[in-house]
Design a protein around this motif. Structure first.
Motif, PDB file in Angstrom:
ATOM      1  N   ILE A 266       1.012  -1.208  -0.047  1.00  0.00           N
ATOM      2  CA  ILE A 266       0.077   0.074   0.042  1.00  0.00           C
ATOM      3  C   ILE A 266       0.796   1.256   0.027  1.00  0.00           C
ATOM      4  O   ILE A 266       1.617   1.300   1.008  1.00  0.00           O
ATOM      5  CB  ILE A 266      -0.904   0.063   1.243  1.00  0.00           C
ATOM      6  N   GLN A 267       0.722   2.042  -1.040  1.00  0.00           N
ATOM      7  CA  GLN A 267       1.767   3.054  -1.167  1.00  0.00           C
ATOM      8  C   GLN A 267       0.758   4.307  -0.566  1.00  0.00           C
ATOM      9  O   GLN A 267      -0.079   4.091   0.050  1.00  0.00           O
ATOM     10  CB  GLN A 267       1.919   3.692  -2.767  1.00  0.00           C
ATOM     11  N   GLY A 268       1.424   5.472  -0.462  1.00  0.00           N
ATOM     12  CA  GLY A 268       1.008   6.560   0.069  1.00  0.00           C
ATOM     13  C   GLY A 268       1.739   7.441   1.247  1.00  0.00           C
ATOM     14  O   GLY A 268       1.971   6.496   2.178  1.00  0.00           O
ATOM     15  N   THR A 269       2.266   8.466   0.977  1.00  0.00           N
ATOM     16  CA  THR A 269       3.255   8.719   2.053  1.00  0.00           C
ATOM     17  C   THR A 269       2.569  10.214   3.002  1.00  0.00           C
ATOM     18  O   THR A 269       2.793  10.273   4.133  1.00  0.00           O
ATOM     19  CB  THR A 269       4.686   9.568   1.495  1.00  0.00           C
ATOM     20  N   ASP A 270       1.808  11.180   2.717  1.00  0.00           N
ATOM     21  CA  ASP A 270       1.209  12.136   3.215  1.00  0.00           C
ATOM     22  C   ASP A 270      -0.033  11.882   3.917  1.00  0.00           C
ATOM     23  O   ASP A 270      -0.949  12.377   3.584  1.00  0.00           O
ATOM     24  CB  ASP A 270       1.080  13.256   2.094  1.00  0.00           C
ATOM     25  N   SER A 271      -0.044  11.237   5.127  1.00  0.00           N
ATOM     26  CA  SER A 271      -1.140  10.865   5.615  1.00  0.00           C
ATOM     27  C   SER A 271      -1.400  11.588   6.637  1.00  0.00           C
ATOM     28  O   SER A 271      -0.709  12.201   7.537  1.00  0.00           O
ATOM     29  CB  SER A 271      -1.306   9.403   6.421  1.00  0.00           C
ATOM     30  N   VAL A 272      -2.945  11.975   6.747  1.00  0.00           N
ATOM     31  CA  VAL A 272      -3.542  12.831   7.906  1.00  0.00           C
ATOM     32  C   VAL A 272      -4.710  12.116   8.329  1.00  0.00           C
ATOM     33  O   VAL A 272      -5.615  11.420   7.498  1.00  0.00           O
ATOM     34  CB  VAL A 272      -4.067  14.450   7.278  1.00  0.00           C
ATOM     35  N   GLY A 273      -4.878  12.023   9.578  1.00  0.00           N
ATOM     36  CA  GLY A 273      -6.213  11.412  10.166  1.00  0.00           C
ATOM     37  C   GLY A 273      -5.920  11.423  11.524  1.00  0.00           C
ATOM     38  O   GLY A 273      -5.399  12.371  12.273  1.00  0.00           O
ATOM     39  N   VAL A 274      -6.553  10.523  12.199  1.00  0.00           N
ATOM     40  CA  VAL A 274      -6.933  10.382  13.601  1.00  0.00           C
ATOM     41  C   VAL A 274      -6.486   8.947  14.100  1.00  0.00           C
ATOM     42  O   VAL A 274      -6.719   7.909  13.629  1.00  0.00           O
ATOM     43  CB  VAL A 274      -8.307  10.603  13.972  1.00  0.00           C
ATOM     44  N   ILE A 275      -5.890   9.111  15.407  1.00  0.00           N
ATOM     45  CA  ILE A 275      -5.349   7.707  16.072  1.00  0.00           C
ATOM     46  C   ILE A 275      -6.597   7.130  16.703  1.00  0.00           C
ATOM     47  O   ILE A 275      -7.434   7.780  17.435  1.00  0.00           O
ATOM     48  CB  ILE A 275      -4.252   8.086  17.181  1.00  0.00           C
ATOM     49  N   VAL A 276      -6.555   5.791  16.432  1.00  0.00           N
ATOM     50  CA  VAL A 276      -7.803   5.059  16.868  1.00  0.00           C
ATOM     51  C   VAL A 276      -7.612   3.873  17.613  1.00  0.00           C
ATOM     52  O   VAL A 276      -8.214   3.161  18.454  1.00  0.00           O
ATOM     53  CB  VAL A 276      -8.806   4.703  15.672  1.00  0.00           C
ATOM     54  N   ALA A 277      -6.173   3.653  17.678  1.00  0.00           N
ATOM     55  CA  ALA A 277      -5.635   2.576  18.350  1.00  0.00           C
ATOM     56  C   ALA A 277      -4.115   2.693  18.630  1.00  0.00           C
ATOM     57  O   ALA A 277      -3.620   3.346  18.001  1.00  0.00           O
ATOM     58  CB  ALA A 277      -6.107   0.756  17.981  1.00  0.00           C
ATOM     59  N   VAL A 278      -3.583   2.227  19.637  1.00  0.00           N
ATOM     60  CA  VAL A 278      -2.133   2.127  20.076  1.00  0.00           C
ATOM     61  C   VAL A 278      -1.726   0.807  20.607  1.00  0.00           C
ATOM     62  O   VAL A 278      -2.272   0.114  21.135  1.00  0.00           O
ATOM     63  CB  VAL A 278      -1.785   3.322  21.171  1.00  0.00           C
ATOM     64  N   GLY A 279      -0.222   0.698  20.203  1.00  0.00           N
ATOM     65  CA  GLY A 279       0.582  -0.534  20.579  1.00  0.00           C
ATOM     66  C   GLY A 279       1.048  -0.476  21.918  1.00  0.00           C
ATOM     67  O   GLY A 279       0.859   0.650  22.403  1.00  0.00           O
ATOM     68  N   GLU A 280       1.739  -1.432  22.423  1.00  0.00           N
ATOM     69  CA  GLU A 280       2.261  -1.556  23.574  1.00  0.00           C
ATOM     70  C   GLU A 280       3.402  -0.489  23.642  1.00  0.00           C
ATOM     71  O   GLU A 280       4.048  -0.320  22.711  1.00  0.00           O
ATOM     72  CB  GLU A 280       2.951  -2.999  23.682  1.00  0.00           C
ATOM     73  N   GLY A 281       3.340   0.133  24.749  1.00  0.00           N
ATOM     74  CA  GLY A 281       4.432   1.099  24.973  1.00  0.00           C
ATOM     75  C   GLY A 281       4.065   2.675  24.570  1.00  0.00           C
ATOM     76  O   GLY A 281       4.557   3.572  24.879  1.00  0.00           O
TER      77      GLY A 281
END
Length: 362
Positions: A76-91
């Protein structure tokens, strides 16, 4: 989720829009982003085509990192992402969920400022032509701004590339900078970035785009169809010397650009859309004491400075139009036609009415 998969090197038929792609899960130190918008860049096209050549064969099929590629298919290409964080990983603190973020697309692979082993999101790992993507938490920068998501998606790759080009060449306030390919994403960004640091940009572009380039800060415009670029630039500057050439075109005019530079001038490049293999008269380089800089992407400090320019309003988005993710083939076709100034942005269909529709058909 919906996503555009690059399945192999080739034409537009190598890009497959799918709606059954698994949503990724954030690993340690990562966040999951609901993508609202993602800007388009030349690198997407060149990687799809495998157009980067090799050290010994300019026609060889190769990706951006040439002999040390991290590209695997499907990607999946695409570099210039803007959005909202919906989940987080450990740490990663759960308090980050809900943050509106701009993604620094660079994968630095080192703790220092060296870019010798740099990679990027959309090449070494999946990017933003999707409804969701995972990125390292440190690459997701929280923002508070009145700019729309689609407008924010115009900056990262193009402007970071341009800012690092100017840094590599040491551009100072009051210096004159000639920008080739000035109507594209990187070129139009450099025009604005020159003004942000007090330098004076001169733009090389098509005659019908001259007014648009002047409106964003070009001191004067040189018609790229001019038979004699040296004379045309001299006329545009009123005989004043060019300190730096920021070149995104190369091709047959490469040696002219070195001729245009003043003695001890600097040449910096991050692209070669008119042809990567050029004729170089080394006598021009050494007799004029020129510096030649290759540049790609940028450092963490470049990104922080760029984001500061954006949030302070010192540079503004040049959003030409938006496209649904499901209409990606048309989006990339229009992108390659280059009949616009600035940037094109892709929006997942689920966010189209809120994010994409207000900017469509500009």
């Amino acid at each position: 989720m919906a996503a555009v998969l690059l399945t192999r090197h080739g034409g537009l038929d190598a890009l497959d829009y799918r709606t059954d792609v698994p949503v990724p899960e954030p690993g340690p130190g990562e966040v999951l982003l609901a993508v609202h918008a993602c800007g388009m860049n030349n690198t997407d096209v060149w990687v799809r085509e495998g157009a980067y050549g090799s050290d010994t064969d300019p026609q060889a099929v190769s990706t951006w990192r040439r002999g040390r590629s991290t590209l695997t298919f499907p990607r999946i290409q695409g570099t210039d992402s803007v959005g909202v964080i919906v989940a987080v990983g450990e740490g990663v603190p759960g308090s980050r969920i809900g943050e509106r973020v701009v993604v620094d697309f660079s994968l630095y692979n080192r703790d220092d400022d060296s870019l010798a082993d740099i990679d990027y999101i959309g090449h070494g790992r999946d990017g933003g032509y999707a409804e969701y993507q995972c990125v390292p938490a440190e690459n997701a920068h929280a923002v508070e701004t009145d700019l729309s998501d689609a407008e924010l998606a115009t900056f990262c790759c193009a402007y970071l590339t341009g800012e690092h080009m100017l840094e590599r060449a040491g551009v100072q306030a009051g210096e004159r900078v000639l920008v080739t390919g000035a109507s594209g994403g990187v070129g139009s960004g450099i025009v604005q970035l020159c003004r942000a640091r007090g330098a004076i940009p001169y733009a090389v572009t098509r005659e019908d785009k001259a007014d648009a380039l002047k409106a964003i800060g070009a001191e004067a415009v040189v018609d790229r169809a001019a038979e004699d670029w040296v004379a045309a630039v001299d006329e545009a500057t009123g005989g004043e010397a060019i300190d730096v050439v920021a070149d995104l075109v190369a091709g047959p005019h490469f040696n002219d650009l070195l001729r245009i530079l003043r003695p001890e001038g600097r040449y910096t490049t991050a692209g070669a859309i008119a042809g990567p293999v050029v004729d170089l008269d080394l006598r021009t380089m050494y007799l004029k004491q020129l510096q030649l800089h290759g540049s790609s992407q940028g450092r963490r400090s470049d990104f922080r400075r760029l984001l500061g320019y954006v949030l302070d309003g010192r540079i503004r988005p040049l959003l030409h139009g938006t496209y649904r993710l499901s209409d990606f083939h048309r989006a990339q076709t229009d992108f390659m036609d280059k009949d616009y100034v600035g940037k094109l942005v892709v929006v997942p269909d689920r966010h189209w009415e809120q994010v994409g529709a207000p900017h469509a058909g500009r």
